[in-house]
Design a protein around this motif. Structure first.
Motif, mmCIF file in Angstrom:
data_model
loop_
_atom_site.group_PDB
_atom_site.id
_atom_site.type_symbol
_atom_site.label_atom_id
_atom_site.label_comp_id
_atom_site.label_asym_id
_atom_site.label_seq_id
_atom_site.Cartn_x
_atom_site.Cartn_y
_atom_site.Cartn_z
ATOM 1 N N MET A 1 28.408 -0.812 25.933
ATOM 2 C CA MET A 1 29.775 -0.105 25.806
ATOM 3 C C MET A 1 30.365 -0.360 24.287
ATOM 4 O O MET A 1 30.057 -1.472 23.892
ATOM 5 C CB MET A 1 30.505 -0.771 27.092
ATOM 6 N N LYS A 2 31.428 0.501 24.131
ATOM 7 C CA LYS A 2 32.060 0.066 22.753
ATOM 8 C C LYS A 2 33.515 0.434 23.137
ATOM 9 O O LYS A 2 33.965 1.391 23.790
ATOM 10 C CB LYS A 2 31.484 1.197 21.650
ATOM 11 N N ARG A 3 34.198 -0.133 22.409
ATOM 12 C CA ARG A 3 35.721 0.149 22.521
ATOM 13 C C ARG A 3 36.420 -0.044 21.102
ATOM 14 O O ARG A 3 36.058 -0.994 20.279
ATOM 15 C CB ARG A 3 36.294 -1.016 23.444
ATOM 16 N N LYS A 4 37.140 0.847 20.848
ATOM 17 C CA LYS A 4 38.015 0.932 19.438
ATOM 18 C C LYS A 4 39.063 0.077 19.354
ATOM 19 O O LYS A 4 39.954 -0.104 20.196
ATOM 20 C CB LYS A 4 38.145 2.273 19.019
ATOM 21 N N ILE A 5 38.958 -1.088 18.582
ATOM 22 C CA ILE A 5 39.960 -1.974 18.606
ATOM 23 C C ILE A 5 40.461 -2.156 17.050
ATOM 24 O O ILE A 5 39.521 -2.295 16.019
ATOM 25 C CB ILE A 5 39.279 -3.374 18.744
ATOM 26 N N LYS A 6 41.579 -1.842 16.806
ATOM 27 C CA LYS A 6 42.227 -1.886 15.372
ATOM 28 C C LYS A 6 41.237 -0.704 14.549
ATOM 29 O O LYS A 6 40.925 -0.965 13.315
ATOM 30 C CB LYS A 6 42.029 -3.124 14.640
ATOM 31 N N ASN A 7 41.051 0.250 15.148
ATOM 32 C CA ASN A 7 40.102 1.353 14.474
ATOM 33 C C ASN A 7 38.733 0.907 14.142
ATOM 34 O O ASN A 7 38.039 1.642 13.430
ATOM 35 C CB ASN A 7 40.826 1.775 13.212
ATOM 36 N N VAL A 8 38.162 0.111 14.680
ATOM 37 C CA VAL A 8 36.766 -0.493 14.612
ATOM 38 C C VAL A 8 36.194 -0.429 15.707
ATOM 39 O O VAL A 8 36.560 -1.110 16.829
ATOM 40 C CB VAL A 8 36.721 -1.779 13.986
ATOM 41 N N LEU A 9 34.894 0.207 15.853
ATOM 42 C CA LEU A 9 34.225 -0.067 17.415
ATOM 43 C C LEU A 9 33.598 -1.227 17.651
ATOM 44 O O LEU A 9 32.634 -1.617 16.701
ATOM 45 C CB LEU A 9 33.290 1.279 17.203
ATOM 46 N N ILE A 10 33.773 -1.774 18.727
ATOM 47 C CA ILE A 10 33.295 -3.031 18.924
ATOM 48 C C ILE A 10 32.233 -2.971 20.004
ATOM 49 O O ILE A 10 32.708 -2.258 21.143
ATOM 50 C CB ILE A 10 34.514 -4.010 19.413
ATOM 51 N N ASN A 11 31.229 -3.139 19.886
ATOM 52 C CA ASN A 11 30.177 -3.404 21.090
ATOM 53 C C ASN A 11 30.032 -4.454 22.006
ATOM 54 O O ASN A 11 30.160 -5.695 21.367
ATOM 55 C CB ASN A 11 28.858 -3.169 20.226
ATOM 56 N N TYR A 12 29.914 -4.172 23.124
ATOM 57 C CA TYR A 12 30.297 -5.192 24.179
ATOM 58 C C TYR A 12 29.162 -4.990 25.380
ATOM 59 O O TYR A 12 28.919 -3.883 25.563
ATOM 60 C CB TYR A 12 31.422 -5.615 24.725
ATOM 61 N N GLU A 13 29.022 -6.164 26.002
ATOM 62 C CA GLU A 13 28.076 -5.799 27.188
ATOM 63 C C GLU A 13 28.865 -6.549 28.517
ATOM 64 O O GLU A 13 29.176 -7.866 28.149
ATOM 65 C CB GLU A 13 26.889 -6.163 27.265
#
Length: 273
Positions: free
Chosen positions: A1-13
């Motif tokens: 999964m990915k979420r945009k944080i401060k305009n940066v895509l962060i990958n997480y599981e």
């Protein structure tokens, strides 16, 4: 999964359901390091939601030119936590650089953290100022080394304190896999320009009184173990353990003992719930 944080895509599981545990890996690797060791711990398989993050520039998370220091990294982590679990308290676990950022999370939002796990924590950003032992190999596996290329053997010899097929397999899958995909240019710039936080997260306003555990490798030539004694008084409910036959990758070199200690930490966490 990915979420945009401060305009940066962060990958997480996310694995499991229940009380959240935020997992922060170290420098140059990715979330597979934390996933590899924590998913082997039986006590977290039930009642805990494990949230594994790739830090910016590592794993499958994006980097950005404006991420120039660890303060910004910490802000991204805090914003991520507020988005993913906006109204819940959580546990937090960190390895090496991840444990350094963990201290910053506690410093900034202590009221929401119900327990902490620090694995071979980075405490002093400047390597030259750390109190570390010389590298040593206590258990050599010559049969294994004979199967590796010269480059692979030199790499493993430079980091491993204990050698075996099992340890090398985990080293490849959980550590080297992340190293190979890291954005080295981004990480080198961060290391040169802003590796250390602008404030001392270890100078807490009050002691952290939730169940904690600080794990060090007796033969860790990267972070050492002696400097960590200075932070013990910050954690009034902490178990402090220095593991023999273990370097900076203690979670794979002392797998059974590591699992046992994490199970004990979780049992203390459950007592306060």
């Amino acid at each position: 999964m990915k979420r945009k944080i401060k305009n940066v895509l962060i990958n997480y599981e996310i694995i499991g359901e229940g009380i959240p545990i935020i997992m922060l890996h170290g420098y140059c690797v990715d979330h597979r390091l934390m996933l590899g060791c924590m998913e082997n711990v039986k006590s977290i398989k039930k009642d805990y939601k494990r949230i594994y993050i790739d830090l910016p520039g590592m794993g499958a998370s994006e980097s950005a030119e404006w991420i120039t220091n660890s303060d910004i990294m910490l802000d991204i982590i805090i914003d991520f936590i507020k988005e993913i679990i906006p109204d819940e308290n959580f546990l937090i676990a960190g390895n090496s650089y991840g444990a350094y950022l963990l201290a910053g999370v506690i410093y900034k939002m202590e009221d929401r953290v119900d327990g902490a796990l620090l694995i071979c924590p980075l405490l002093i950003p400047d390597y030259r100022k750390r109190n570390v032992p010389e590298h040593v190999i206590l258990v050599e596996d010559k049969m294994l080394l004979s199967k590796l290329t010269l480059e692979e053997g030199e790499d493993f010899n430079s980091s491993a304190v204990v050698q075996s097929e099992r340890i090398y397999e985990r080293y490849q899958n959980e550590i080297l896999s992340g190293v190979k995909v890291a954005n080295n240019e981004f990480l080198e710039n961060l290391m040169e320009n802003g590796y250390g936080l602008s404030f001392d997260a270890d100078k807490m306003n009050k002691k952290f009184d939730k169940p904690s555990i600080i794990l060090l490798g007796r033969q860790d030539d990267c972070m050492g173990y002696k400097d960590a004694w200075n932070i013990l008084e910050n954690f009034s409910r902490a178990t402090f353990a220095v593991l023999d036959r273990a370097g900076h990758n203690l979670q794979i070199e002392q797998e059974e003992l590591f699992n046992s200690l994490i199970n004990e930490w979780i049992s203390r966490v459950k007592e306060q719930q």
